[in-house]
Design a protein around this motif. Structure first.
Motif, PDB file in Angstrom:
ATOM      1  N   ASN A   7      66.471  80.350  46.275  1.00 54.71           N
ATOM      2  CA  ASN A   7      67.112  81.075  47.371  1.00 54.71           C
ATOM      3  C   ASN A   7      66.076  81.715  48.289  1.00 54.71           C
ATOM      4  O   ASN A   7      66.209  81.681  49.522  1.00 54.71           O
ATOM      5  N   GLU A  55      65.044  78.691  56.598  1.00 56.07           N
ATOM      6  CA  GLU A  55      66.040  78.852  57.651  1.00 56.07           C
ATOM      7  C   GLU A  55      65.399  79.303  58.964  1.00 56.07           C
ATOM      8  O   GLU A  55      65.881  78.952  60.051  1.00 56.07           O
ATOM      9  N   ARG A  95      73.626  77.365  50.754  1.00 55.30           N
ATOM     10  CA  ARG A  95      72.505  77.680  51.658  1.00 55.30           C
ATOM     11  C   ARG A  95      71.604  76.465  51.820  1.00 55.30           C
ATOM     12  O   ARG A  95      71.134  76.165  52.922  1.00 55.30           O
TER      13      ARG A  95
END
Length: 246
Positions: free
Chosen positions: A36, A43, A88
């Motif tokens: 994560n 991102e 994600r």
């Protein structure tokens, strides 16, 4: 203690490697926590990183969800934590390539299915074994698997817990391409480099267009393409102007 997810960048490709080779890269909460953190960074790096490759270190991609963690009870930082991390990964702006060699079972298959493209070696072994352990999926199997292979084949995989080879996965559309074992690493690299020779703007825009229109009717999807397309990229003029030139 070694990192559980390693990242290495080269020529616009970010390689994320699950790094529990002594445990066949079994997925525990700590692996997802580190994954994560890498995804949060990626991102914000769409202009620097054009493609993300997820793979496993050592002998296999991953044997799946760590059954010892399930048996002892997992302490999650938030409800449905692993499912959110997989979301994600799937929703990164960059194309995501899952590179699968040897074991890719159950939770690992759910993770692999978050990739936009799955590339497999001939020795790959895909299976959904939830039924073997009296479990049901909560990381996306029931939704992503039928969207990739069709409902009837997904039903077969989920009900039988059968293992499928890399070549079988290629024939059913579970993986995009199956490569010979001795050429696998080089072939994954070549695939990514060929993709990144195209406009990174278009790669991100095309991914977003397909994702946002998934599940729409034909009419709604056509309207979405017309009115929600990202349009022309900043490198269009240079690319068209260079057409036919050496």
């Amino acid at each position: 203690m070694s990192e559980l997810v390693l990242r290495s960048d080269k020529d616009g490709i970010a390689h994320l490697s699950i790094n529990r080779p002594d445990k066949l890269n079994a997925l525990n909460v700590e692996v997802f926590t580190e994954l994560n953190a890498h995804l949060v960074a990626l991102e914000a790096q769409a202009d620097k990183i054009g493609c993300v490759v997820l793979r496993g270190a050592g002998r296999c991609f991953s044997a799946g969800h760590d059954l010892k963690d399930i048996a002892t009870g997992e302490k999650l930082p938030r409800p449905n934590f692993q499912a959110h991390v997989i979301e994600r990964l799937a929703n990164l702006p960059q194309p995501v390539v899952t590179a699968v060699h040897s074991h890719c079972y159950t939770g690992a298959l759910e993770l692999a299915l978050a990739g936009d493209v799955i590339l497999a070696s001939e020795n790959a072994k895909f299976a959904d074994t939830h039924a073997k352990w009296a479990l049901t999926p909560v990381w996306g199997m029931s939704q992503r698997l039928p969207r990739r292979v069709g409902k009837s084949k997904a039903m077969e995989m989920m009900l039988t817990a059968r293992t499928y080879s890399g070549r079988e996965a290629e024939r059913m559309g579970l993986c995009n391409i199956c490569f010979a074992d001795d050429a696998f690493e080089a072939s994954v690299e070549d695939f990514c480099r060929a993709m990144l020779a195209n406009s990174w703007f278009s790669l991100r825009a095309n991914k977003k267009l397909l994702r946002d229109s998934d599940g729409l009717s034909l009419d709604a999807g056509l309207a979405h393409e017309i009115y929600n397309s990202e349009g022309v990229g900043p490198d269009m003029a240079a690319r068209i102007g260079g057409f036919g030139k050496k």
